[in-house]
Design a protein around this motif. Structure first.
Motif, PDB file in Angstrom:
ATOM      1  N   GLU A   1       0.870  -1.138  -0.089  1.00 24.89           N
ATOM      2  CA  GLU A   1      -0.052  -0.206  -0.188  1.00 24.89           C
ATOM      3  C   GLU A   1       0.893   1.185   0.042  1.00 24.89           C
ATOM      4  N   MET A   2       2.044   1.106   0.711  1.00 25.43           N
ATOM      5  CA  MET A   2       2.784   2.385   0.843  1.00 25.43           C
ATOM      6  C   MET A   2       3.327   2.693  -0.667  1.00 25.43           C
ATOM      7  N   VAL A   3       3.947   1.522  -1.263  1.00 24.80           N
ATOM      8  CA  VAL A   3       4.466   1.962  -2.513  1.00 24.80           C
ATOM      9  C   VAL A   3       3.253   2.609  -3.438  1.00 24.80           C
ATOM     10  N   LEU A   4       2.071   1.781  -3.282  1.00 24.04           N
ATOM     11  CA  LEU A   4       0.928   2.727  -4.159  1.00 24.04           C
ATOM     12  C   LEU A   4       0.667   4.287  -3.788  1.00 24.04           C
ATOM     13  N   GLU A   5       0.930   4.219  -2.558  1.00 26.21           N
ATOM     14  CA  GLU A   5       0.771   5.566  -2.086  1.00 26.21           C
ATOM     15  C   GLU A   5       1.780   6.681  -2.761  1.00 26.21           C
ATOM     16  N   GLU A   6       3.207   6.124  -2.550  1.00 26.93           N
ATOM     17  CA  GLU A   6       4.210   6.707  -3.102  1.00 26.93           C
ATOM     18  C   GLU A   6       4.042   7.120  -4.478  1.00 26.93           C
ATOM     19  N   GLU A   7       3.595   6.411  -5.361  1.00 27.62           N
ATOM     20  CA  GLU A   7       3.443   6.427  -6.643  1.00 27.62           C
ATOM     21  C   GLU A   7       2.112   7.224  -7.055  1.00 27.62           C
ATOM     22  N   GLY A   8       1.647   7.558  -5.721  1.00 27.09           N
ATOM     23  CA  GLY A   8       0.261   8.632  -6.226  1.00 27.09           C
ATOM     24  C   GLY A   8      -0.897   7.823  -6.717  1.00 27.09           C
ATOM     25  N   VAL A   9      -1.062   6.534  -6.536  1.00 31.56           N
ATOM     26  CA  VAL A   9      -2.234   5.866  -7.323  1.00 31.56           C
ATOM     27  C   VAL A   9      -3.095   5.322  -6.259  1.00 31.56           C
ATOM     28  N   PHE A  10      -2.641   5.380  -4.941  1.00 34.96           N
ATOM     29  CA  PHE A  10      -3.444   4.571  -4.051  1.00 34.96           C
ATOM     30  C   PHE A  10      -5.149   5.141  -3.966  1.00 34.96           C
ATOM     31  N   GLY A  11      -5.186   6.205  -4.406  1.00 35.37           N
ATOM     32  CA  GLY A  11      -6.747   6.693  -4.414  1.00 35.37           C
ATOM     33  C   GLY A  11      -7.561   6.216  -5.795  1.00 35.37           C
TER      34      GLY A  11
END
Lengths: 662, 646
Positions: free
Chosen positions: B124-134
């Motif tokens: 999830e953190m990686v997704l967040e870092e890549e700015g796609v978590f949302g």
């Protein structure tokens, strides 16, 4: 159960039961500019909504105050003055506004405004003064200035009845009074000192019934009736359910009535009891009589009447072989709970019809009590109804704990004591989440208390996120490690620079940020890993110089790590790389990235025996290997001449038999 | 059932329910994203998925196109993407790239990521870092257990071995505990649990915590599996490093069995295409030879083919009615059997061809002398030659490791020279591989530790066992030693036979290695199950360096006695008093369950071990169910250690 106050500028204030301010929100700019003329609060399946009529004669809606979405309704054409009356309807999940201007009715939905006419409306009705919508949004009543009342469905497709009353002036209030699933509908209107019931039913209110009001009163429509509140009294006007009617009708011969009578006679020790009983039994109506009594008991508010009805039911039960006891038991339970909460000190005068609806799975009753902070009563009710601990008691306890945390009364007590007190009460009750309570404490700014509470949380998984939120990353990390679940610790590396000694940081960085990883190893003086790191990064270098540079770094680190072997091997690798580049340039064939063995082998295959010999010496290739290599390469090439030359040059270290097998 | 003798193993429970559970959950998850969608599947989830749900089932739930993760979707028009992935950071990057590329080109789609078996926060953190978590929604497909056969359940997590034993990553322990919890709730409550190794202990403890949290209503249900035995792979590397010679193991070593099925290439099928064959108990031919030593397989196969021919021949001299019967009832089965038979014969031939080419006999001889510990010099030079001739990088590495682990590390001179030779033969990048192998303890250098052993043995004579244990622990922290020789002597792992070992009628589990060696892991299991405790194994446990799993763990659960080394372990079960074999009726279900043992291998288990334990089960009236993180063999283990040139 909150109080909503709507201010003139469109600000809505929400207070709880104890008049403590909870929050506020605004109904938007338009309302702010034009001010509120009139506001209505309504309930739909989405929650509680607010409708506002602004000074500009336009409507604004918010269907759910917990998930605020403002909607501006379209303009009503030609509306110059405020409508004489309006109401909010909810049909098929759409919220619409019905308004009356003089003799015209308008229906406002999201996009349009349309004029409607109710079917069967008397042409001489005049202009509308009041309208009322029933609790379930199914029925609509309209009052016109000629005293004419129209009652029908909100869909405006069907008329139920019409009525002319003698009073022309608009009633102060007009509400529906009906029971769910009843066919009998009635409208109650209140003027200053007069109450009028109007209905069409054959048995209930038919025609016009007038009552005199002693004081100014206010009507509250509810699910099954109308509450009439005045300064000194609280009355409930409702349709009498069939069971009660049958029993208490004058000279009723219904089985329930006979059973009640029989029981009374029995108490008087009169033989008439037997007669009554026989009469019911002859008609084989005893089971019906019992259930009638049970049902009627539910509708009574006086405990004495309830008791006598239940006593009659239990008396009748004795004469039936197999009467299922559930309904009786259930009724007794329900009535006890109802009577308990109707007590004036508690003050929740629910009717029986409202009770199961409010109650759902037997929970809302207690949870309303919880909101009133009547924790002991709620717990006792849960225990009485034998609700499972997780559903009942622990939820109440959790509420209590949250309240305790929020209430700053415990100020004189230390956080430790509060946490301890909470733990004492809660213990290990299943279904309690200490982390939730701790989160509440943290919201109130009591971080220390939150940490203390978290100590009681048995699941580390729940501790870590909150600790991180509170910026206690160190503590969170140690908890995560304690739990043995590194995935939790996966949270913790977030601020890697702040806690470089996290055991998972290297792993995490291995995938994420290679540079941070290098820093980490640097901090730890982990030269071996640094060496490996450089070797690794040499692979991603495209140019030879870059690779050699990275490998040279690795050599340095390996020496620092006192790993002579690795350093030596890496030096050899650099040497080999440089050589391979030369070979590649000289022979225009790919040599890079071959192992030493393959390089030499390829050289022999291509007939560069001198170069091969040079490598053999330079890298101190063991004789055995060199022989294997050379012989197999020569054999592959089919160069038997060279092979013979080679075999005669020296004594074979691997014997001659092998050669034959090649 | 009552008629069955006590030595007859009970039938394994039906594990089909695990598949059904997984399938239903997957369908539920797919339906959470209504409408047509494209499904991206992680490469190593494909085979397991194949065993759970067919493509047509996926299509039924509106999966439009199937892609492999890592392949670029070319001009995709679908509005919904669904990713079925392992929780890996690399994969998250891949997904994030797709989402970001769509954003750049102004496309809007719905994205859903289904993690199997669970989600990691790091993802999830990686997704967040890549700015796609949302932009994505995440779900978990708790597909922990894939039944490969009626007695083998695999978690299909080959990366567990490297992640845990090399990188020290504890994340998968959670998954293992959940898998145990699931099995316990379906086939338990397990009566007794034994285990050895750090990971086993941690998994066990976490599992117990989970049980406490959930307070399941397993009480009063009839248990189907009575015992659990958890074992870490690092307790016994030797067995994995040996060449396998039972048929199933050989097939795995030669053709690589993947997720219970194998691709037989043209050289086996004697046609121009390869055939995918499911290898399990359903295959009647295979079921009879899978556990046999390779030398007896040929004999069996030829007998079988003669029988088959005889059955075919029966049709001569049949009248029409009989013939009709034959065709409608038997012919299909015979044909099927015939097909399988010819495949297995083909496989055998192909194995023979490969093995003779590689001087298989010589290698086996070297292995056996390593195991028995004589002619070490000769074996060392065999390995050297093996490297010099570039026979195979994996095989060379395997032999080096076997030498190291049986000898408690290589002597410094050999350690250097073998490594140098290896680097020269197979490329310098293996320097990192050697580092990995050293870290995990597979390829080490003899150090001062050797002399310490001498001191230690003298000390242990003087002081009590316990103190000696402590001293050894201290020594072990200096140099991690395998102590294979000592353990082997203690447990009698090398059978002493006069004359030839009869491989057709084996006497013990050593037959899986041609009678040269009894797998250590299986021997420990045998020992513990026999005594129902660890008593008598104190010395071995100490030599395995696993005392630390006693020390580091505070036995939080009161239901359990002590951890390994001291006494039997008891999980909270329904029977407090174990029914004794000779005192109770045999049809007692509790007794039936007592003989069912769930053998859990953390870090993988080999087909040789499976065959050995099946043999043991037959001898002792046990039935073993295998739960493993993945099926492994020497090659897979070595490959996990090799540092890829990336």
């Amino acid at each position: 159960e909150d109080l909503l106050c709507i201010q003139e500028d469109g600000t809505v204030l929400i207070y709880n039961l104890f008049c403590e301010f909870k929050r506020h929100f605004s109904m938007g700019n338009e309302v702010l500019q034009n001010h509120v003329l009139e506001a209505k609060v309504f309930h739909t399946e989405y929650g509680t909504g607010v409708a506002i009529l602004t000074g500009a004669h336009r409507f604004s809606l918010a269907t759910n105050i917990d998930d605020l979405k403002l909607r501006r309704m379209p303009e009503v054409p030609g509306l110059q003055k405020p409508p004489s009356c309006w109401a909010v309807l909810s049909q098929d999940r759409v919220t619409i506004v019905l308004l009356a201007v003089g003799q015209d009715l308008y229906l406002l939905d999201n996009t349009s405004c349309s004029v409607v006419t109710p079917p069967g409306m008397s042409p001489s009705a005049g202009s509308y003064l009041r309208m009322a919508v029933s609790f379930n949004y199914r029925c609509l009543a309209l009052f016109a200035d000629s005293g004419y009342i129209w009652m029908g469905l909100t869909s405006l497709k069907e008329k139920l009845c019409e009525f002319n009353c003698s009073i022309r002036s608009a009633p102060k209030q007009m509400v529906w009074c009906m029971r769910p699933r009843s066919r009998q509908r009635a409208v109650v209107m209140a003027w200053d000192r007069q109450l009028m019931g109007v209905g069409n039913s054959t048995e209930g209110i038919h025609g016009e019934h007038r009552f005199v009001l002693d004081e100014d009163s206010y009507l509250v429509p509810e699910l099954d009736g109308v509450r009439i509140l005045s300064r000194t009294s609280h009355e409930f006007l409702h349709e009498i359910p069939e069971a009660s009617q049958e029993i208490f009708k004058i000279a009723s011969m219904a089985p329930g009535a006979l059973l009640l009578e029989a029981q009374k006679e029995y108490e008087k020790e009169s033989q008439k009891a037997d007669e009554y009983l026989r009469e019911i039994k002859d008609q084989k109506l005893l089971p019906e009589a019992v259930s009638q009594c049970i049902e009627a008991a539910g509708y009574e508010h006086e405990p004495d009447t309830q008791k006598s009805l239940l006593r009659a039911a239990s008396f009748g039960k004795c004469f039936i072989d197999k009467f299922p006891p559930e309904s009786f038991v259930r009724m007794c339970q329900d009535l006890r709970v109802l009577n308990a909460i109707r007590d004036y000190q508690i003050g929740i005068p629910l009717t029986f019809t409202q009770y199961p609806l409010q109650d759902g799975a037997g929970l809302l009753g207690p949870s309303r009590l919880v909101l009133r902070r009547l924790y002991p009563l709620a717990i006792r009710i849960c225990e009485y109804l034998r609700l499972s601990k997780i559903q009942g008691v622990s939820r109440i306890l959790a509420h209590w704990a949250c309240y305790k945390v929020r209430r700053r009364l415990g100020k004189d007590k230390s956080d430790e004591e509060v946490a301890h007190a909470i733990n004492q009460k809660l213990g290990d009750t299943p279904g309690i989440s200490y982390s939730e309570i701790a989160a509440r404490a943290y919201d109130c700014g009591r971080t220390e208390l939150a940490i203390k509470l978290l100590e009681y949380e048995p699941r580390s998984g729940e501790q870590v996120p909150l600790l991180l939120k509170m910026k206690r990353s160190k503590l969170a990390l140690s908890k995560a490690i304690e739990s043995g679940d590194t995935d939790l610790a996966g949270w913790a590396p977030l601020p890697v620079p702040t806690c470089p000694h996290s055991p998972v940081a290297p792993q995490f960085c291995k995938h994420q940020e290679r540079e941070t990883l290098k820093d980490l190893y640097n901090q730890d003086d982990n030269h071996q890993e640094l060496g490996n790191f450089h070797v690794h990064s040499s692979y991603s270098e495209k140019r030879i110089e870059g690779r050699v540079g990275a490998l040279q770094n690795a050599v340095d680190e390996y020496y620092k790590a006192k790993n002579d072997f690795a350093a030596k091997a890496t030096e050899d690798q650099i040497k080999l790389l440089r050589l391979q580049r030369h070979l590649q340039e000289d022979f225009d064939k790919p040599y890079l990235d071959l192992s030493l063995h393959d390089t030499v082998s390829n050289l022999i295959l291509d007939g560069h025996h001198k170069r091969a010999e040079q490598l053999y010496r330079e890298f101190k290739i063991p004789d055995k290997r060199y022989w294997w290599l050379k012989l197999s390469a020569l054999a592959n090439r089919g160069d038997w001449e060279e092979m013979e030359k080679f075999s005669k040059s020296k004594k074979s270290p691997i014997g001659y038999l092998v050669r034959v097998s090649l | 059932m009552a008629a069955a003798g006590s030595s007859d193993a009970p039938e394994p429970p039906d594990f089909g329910i695990l598949k059904r559970l997984a399938r239903d959950q997957l369908i539920y998850l797919l339906e959470q994203l209504p409408g047509k969608k494209d499904l991206f599947i992680e490469a190593d989830l494909m085979s397991p998925l194949d065993r759970i749900a067919s493509v047509s089932i996926l299509k039924q739930h509106e999966v439009d196109k199937l892609y492999k993760v890592e392949s670029r979707p070319v001009l995709n028009t679908s509005d919904q993407f669904c990713f079925l992935v392992r929780p890996r950071i690399k994969t998250m990057r891949y997904i994030a790239d797709i989402v970001n590329a769509d954003k750049m080109s102004g496309r809007s789609r719905k994205y859903k990521i289904i993690f199997s078996p669970q989600k990691f926060y790091a993802c999830e953190m990686v997704l967040e870092e890549e700015g796609v978590f949302g932009d994505v929604t995440c779900d978990e497909w708790s597909f922990y257990l894939l039944p490969l056969d009626e007695d083998i359940i695999s978690m299909e997590l080959p990366e567990f071995f490297r992640d845990y034993f090399l990188e020290g990553d504890h994340r998968w322990i959670n998954s293992i505990s959940r898998a145990l919890q699931l099995l316990n709730s379906l086939y338990g409550p397990f009566g007794k649990a034994y285990g050895i190794g750090r990971c086993a202990k941690m998994s066990y403890e976490l599992w117990q915590d989970l049980e406490k949290e959930s307070e399941g209503d397993s009480q009063g249900r009839k248990p189907e599996i009575g015992n659990v035995f958890l074992m870490d792979r690092d307790m016994d590397y030797v067995t994995t490093l040996c060449s396998q010679v039972v048929y199933e193991g050989l097939v795995d070593d030669t053709f690589r069995i993947k997720c219970g099925s194998v691709d037989f290439g043209p050289e086996v099928t004697s046609s121009d295409k390869s055939i995918k064959v499911l290898l399990n108990a359903q295959d009647k031919v295979f079921n009879q030879i899978r556990n046999e030593h390779f030398s007896s397989v040929f004999g069996f196969l030829s007998l079988k083919s003669r029988n088959l021919q005889a059955q075919y021949d029966r049709r001569r001299g049949m009248d029409i009615k009989q013939m009709k019967n034959f065709v409608s009832q038997e012919l299909k089965g015979l044909k099927q059997e015939h097909r399988l038979l010819s495949l297995h014969i083909g496989a055998c031939e192909s194995i023979m061809k490969k093995k003779t080419k590689q001087d298989f006999q010589e290698m086996i001889k070297a292995e056996h002398s390593l195991l028995e510990g004589f002619d070490i010099r000769e074996s060392t030079s065999f390995i050297e030659e093996h490297i010099d001739r570039q026979v195979s990088p994996i095989e060379s590495l395997r032999l080096m490791c076997l030498l190291s682990i049986t000898e408690n590390g290589l002597i410094p001179k050999d350690y250097r020279s073998l490594k140098t030779q290896y680097l020269q033969s197979y490329g310098p990048e293996h320097l990192l591989t050697f580092h990995n192998l050293k870290r995990i303890g597979l390829l080490t250098e003899q150090s001062a530790g050797e002399t310490l052993t001498a001191v230690e043995s003298r000390v242990s004579k003087l002081v009590t066992d316990r103190a000696a244990g402590k001293i050894t622990d201290a020594f072990n922290s200096l140099a991690r030693k395998s102590n294979f020789r000592a353990i082997s002597k203690k447990l009698g792992l090398i059978p002493q036979v006069d004359g030839e070992y009869d491989l057709k009628m084996p006497r013990d589990m050593a037959y899986v290695f041609s009678g040269a060696y009894i797998p250590l892991s299986c021997k420990i299991i045998e020992h513990v199950l026999e005594r129902r405790s660890w008593s008598g194994l104190e010395e071995v446990v100490r030599l395995l360096n696993s005392n630390e799993s006693v020390i580091s763990g505070t036995a939080s659960s009161t239901m359990w006695g002590k951890w390994a080394g001291m006494g039997g372990l008891r999980a909270g079960g329904i029977h407090s008093a174990l029914p004794h074999p000779d005192s109770t009726a045999e049809d007692n279900p509790a007794w039936e369950a007592q003989r069912m043992v769930l053998a859990v291998f953390l870090g993988g288990c080999t087909f040789s071990e499976i065959a050995a334990l099946r043999f043991l089960g037959k001898e002792r009236g046990f039935k073993f169910i295998f739960l493993t993180t993945a099926i492994t063999n020497s090659a897979r283990m070595m490959e996990a250690m090799i540092e890829a040139k990336a």
